[in-house]
Design a protein around this motif. Sequence first.
Motif, PDB file in Angstrom:
ATOM      1  N   LEU A  87       0.867  -1.127   0.269  1.00  0.00           N
ATOM      2  CA  LEU A  87      -0.397  -0.134   0.241  1.00  0.00           C
ATOM      3  C   LEU A  87       0.812   1.304   0.031  1.00  0.00           C
ATOM      4  O   LEU A  87       1.802   1.389   0.753  1.00  0.00           O
ATOM      5  CB  LEU A  87      -0.879   0.144   1.415  1.00  0.00           C
ATOM      6  CG  LEU A  87      -2.234  -0.850   1.330  1.00  0.00           C
ATOM      7  CD1 LEU A  87      -2.349  -1.554   2.494  1.00  0.00           C
ATOM      8  CD2 LEU A  87      -3.345   0.166   0.577  1.00  0.00           C
ATOM      9  N   PRO A  88       0.396   2.266  -0.462  1.00  0.00           N
ATOM     10  CA  PRO A  88       1.236   3.625  -0.171  1.00  0.00           C
ATOM     11  C   PRO A  88       0.962   3.730   1.153  1.00  0.00           C
ATOM     12  O   PRO A  88       0.424   3.802   1.531  1.00  0.00           O
ATOM     13  CB  PRO A  88       0.023   4.392  -1.459  1.00  0.00           C
ATOM     14  CG  PRO A  88      -0.257   3.871  -2.090  1.00  0.00           C
ATOM     15  CD  PRO A  88      -1.165   2.189  -1.740  1.00  0.00           C
ATOM     16  N   GLN A  89       2.477   4.884   0.894  1.00  0.00           N
ATOM     17  CA  GLN A  89       2.884   5.654   1.983  1.00  0.00           C
ATOM     18  C   GLN A  89       1.565   6.418   2.703  1.00  0.00           C
ATOM     19  O   GLN A  89       0.996   7.002   3.805  1.00  0.00           O
ATOM     20  CB  GLN A  89       4.688   6.054   2.413  1.00  0.00           C
ATOM     21  CG  GLN A  89       4.945   4.596   2.572  1.00  0.00           C
ATOM     22  CD  GLN A  89       4.588   4.020   3.713  1.00  0.00           C
ATOM     23  OE1 GLN A  89       4.646   3.753   4.186  1.00  0.00           O
ATOM     24  NE2 GLN A  89       4.300   2.505   2.987  1.00  0.00           N
ATOM     25  N   ASP A  90       1.745   7.245   1.353  1.00  0.00           N
ATOM     26  CA  ASP A  90      -0.084   8.649   2.008  1.00  0.00           C
ATOM     27  C   ASP A  90      -0.494   7.871   2.386  1.00  0.00           C
ATOM     28  O   ASP A  90      -2.381   7.278   1.256  1.00  0.00           O
ATOM     29  CB  ASP A  90       0.183   9.340   0.762  1.00  0.00           C
ATOM     30  CG  ASP A  90      -0.514  10.572   0.062  1.00  0.00           C
ATOM     31  OD1 ASP A  90       0.059  11.420   0.850  1.00  0.00           O
ATOM     32  OD2 ASP A  90      -1.519  10.555   0.469  1.00  0.00           O
ATOM     33  N   PRO A  91      -1.172   8.562   3.147  1.00  0.00           N
ATOM     34  CA  PRO A  91      -3.053   8.923   3.689  1.00  0.00           C
ATOM     35  C   PRO A  91      -3.738   8.748   2.363  1.00  0.00           C
ATOM     36  O   PRO A  91      -4.695   7.105   2.640  1.00  0.00           O
ATOM     37  CB  PRO A  91      -3.187   9.447   4.522  1.00  0.00           C
ATOM     38  CG  PRO A  91      -1.756   9.638   5.336  1.00  0.00           C
ATOM     39  CD  PRO A  91      -1.222  10.367   3.937  1.00  0.00           C
ATOM     40  N   TYR A  92      -3.934   9.885   1.577  1.00  0.00           N
ATOM     41  CA  TYR A  92      -4.957   9.979   0.739  1.00  0.00           C
ATOM     42  C   TYR A  92      -4.578   8.676  -0.458  1.00  0.00           C
ATOM     43  O   TYR A  92      -5.055   7.859  -0.792  1.00  0.00           O
ATOM     44  CB  TYR A  92      -4.471  11.366  -0.160  1.00  0.00           C
ATOM     45  CG  TYR A  92      -5.689  11.330  -0.761  1.00  0.00           C
ATOM     46  CD1 TYR A  92      -6.574  11.658  -1.209  1.00  0.00           C
ATOM     47  CD2 TYR A  92      -4.620  10.923  -2.645  1.00  0.00           C
ATOM     48  CE1 TYR A  92      -8.161  11.831  -2.677  1.00  0.00           C
ATOM     49  CE2 TYR A  92      -5.978  10.980  -3.905  1.00  0.00           C
ATOM     50  CZ  TYR A  92      -6.939  11.613  -3.641  1.00  0.00           C
ATOM     51  OH  TYR A  92      -8.070  11.994  -4.319  1.00  0.00           O
ATOM     52  N   ASP A  93      -3.366   8.230  -0.867  1.00  0.00           N
ATOM     53  CA  ASP A  93      -3.874   7.693  -1.891  1.00  0.00           C
ATOM     54  C   ASP A  93      -3.891   5.678  -1.170  1.00  0.00           C
ATOM     55  O   ASP A  93      -4.334   4.965  -2.333  1.00  0.00           O
ATOM     56  CB  ASP A  93      -2.138   7.090  -2.324  1.00  0.00           C
ATOM     57  CG  ASP A  93      -1.113   8.223  -2.821  1.00  0.00           C
ATOM     58  OD1 ASP A  93      -1.672   9.142  -3.619  1.00  0.00           O
ATOM     59  OD2 ASP A  93      -0.152   8.673  -2.746  1.00  0.00           O
ATOM     60  N   ARG A  94      -3.634   5.745   0.037  1.00  0.00           N
ATOM     61  CA  ARG A  94      -3.923   4.511   0.058  1.00  0.00           C
ATOM     62  C   ARG A  94      -5.416   4.001   1.014  1.00  0.00           C
ATOM     63  O   ARG A  94      -5.690   3.090   0.141  1.00  0.00           O
ATOM     64  CB  ARG A  94      -3.380   4.521   1.875  1.00  0.00           C
ATOM     65  CG  ARG A  94      -1.888   4.378   2.163  1.00  0.00           C
ATOM     66  CD  ARG A  94      -1.654   4.466   3.485  1.00  0.00           C
ATOM     67  NE  ARG A  94      -2.547   3.211   4.547  1.00  0.00           N
ATOM     68  CZ  ARG A  94      -1.580   2.344   4.893  1.00  0.00           C
ATOM     69  NH1 ARG A  94      -0.092   1.666   4.595  1.00  0.00           N
ATOM     70  NH2 ARG A  94      -2.048   1.074   5.410  1.00  0.00           N
ATOM     71  N   ALA A  95      -5.787   5.634   0.936  1.00  0.00           N
ATOM     72  CA  ALA A  95      -7.259   4.966   1.219  1.00  0.00           C
ATOM     73  C   ALA A  95      -8.207   5.321  -0.820  1.00  0.00           C
ATOM     74  O   ALA A  95      -9.220   4.105  -0.842  1.00  0.00           O
ATOM     75  CB  ALA A  95      -7.810   6.331   1.633  1.00  0.00           C
ATOM     76  N   THR A  96      -7.192   5.427  -1.716  1.00  0.00           N
ATOM     77  CA  THR A  96      -7.470   5.423  -3.060  1.00  0.00           C
ATOM     78  C   THR A  96      -7.479   3.742  -3.708  1.00  0.00           C
ATOM     79  O   THR A  96      -8.268   3.177  -4.214  1.00  0.00           O
ATOM     80  CB  THR A  96      -6.701   6.312  -3.828  1.00  0.00           C
ATOM     81  OG1 THR A  96      -6.740   7.498  -3.784  1.00  0.00           O
ATOM     82  CG2 THR A  96      -7.051   6.721  -5.051  1.00  0.00           C
ATOM     83  N   ALA A  97      -6.426   3.241  -3.425  1.00  0.00           N
ATOM     84  CA  ALA A  97      -6.016   2.214  -3.414  1.00  0.00           C
ATOM     85  C   ALA A  97      -6.853   0.508  -2.360  1.00  0.00           C
ATOM     86  O   ALA A  97      -7.472   0.551  -3.375  1.00  0.00           O
ATOM     87  CB  ALA A  97      -4.812   1.732  -2.704  1.00  0.00           C
ATOM     88  N   ARG A  98      -7.288   1.417  -1.109  1.00  0.00           N
ATOM     89  CA  ARG A  98      -8.771   0.723  -1.192  1.00  0.00           C
ATOM     90  C   ARG A  98      -9.970   0.770  -1.150  1.00  0.00           C
ATOM     91  O   ARG A  98     -10.500  -0.153  -2.078  1.00  0.00           O
ATOM     92  CB  ARG A  98      -8.929   0.639   0.232  1.00  0.00           C
ATOM     93  CG  ARG A  98      -7.503   0.426   1.131  1.00  0.00           C
ATOM     94  CD  ARG A  98      -8.179   1.630   2.814  1.00  0.00           C
ATOM     95  NE  ARG A  98      -6.711   0.514   3.732  1.00  0.00           N
ATOM     96  CZ  ARG A  98      -6.366   1.953   4.367  1.00  0.00           C
ATOM     97  NH1 ARG A  98      -5.987   3.118   3.967  1.00  0.00           N
ATOM     98  NH2 ARG A  98      -5.433   1.743   5.782  1.00  0.00           N
TER      99      ARG A  98
END
Length: 225
Positions: A87-98
């Motif tokens: 998963l990405p480290q950036d919170p927004y990018d993590r949310a997008t991946a989810r």
Amino acid sequence: MAERSEEVKLLGMWASPFSRRVEIALTLKGVPYEFSEQDIANKSPLLLQSNPVHKKIPVLLHSGKPISESLVILEYIDDTWQNNPILPQDPYDRATARFWGRFVDEQIYVTAMKVVGKVGEEKDAAVEATRDLLKLLEKELVGKKFLGGERLGFVDIVATLVAFWLMRTEEVVGVKVVPVEMFPEIHRWVKNLLDVDVIKKCIPPEDEHLNYIRARMDRLKLKSV
């Protein structure tokens, strides 16, 4: 860390895209694990005990503690073994991946399954509905090597369901659900996936897999009669 890795057991099934994605994550992380093949028609006491709510694979047993549902397992693996992050480290990018992970499972997979066993207009409608969803994935791939960017990531691992299950199923159902002229980015992405050693190692052998898909679809057709 090595001691923790030795206590990992995966309850899965060789042809399941949900089971295989967990294998990809563990292999990518370099985590040794024991694989326990499960008979879905005759569920083992260990599976029923480990996942009493859904009674499904995959289940990851880590130090004897069970984790169920493949998307949850992938996040657990990423949190537990932090090398080669998925998963990405950036919170927004993590949310997008989810978001995209759930989109693959809850939208693409559910809709594509409706193609199986349908005929005539119903089949055509299911194919078109699946393509409409895949167009969103196609758009997401523009300008990227992988859905995760320049390196394999969470969404790529989840979306192997499209690359090596949905696209292989085309040969059995007799319909090109993902034609290259309509989805050039998805086909380019699949080629990129096949350049990754971990992916090649963890996807089912094609001939054996196609035989399994044919047999399963024959059973589904019999049930629908």
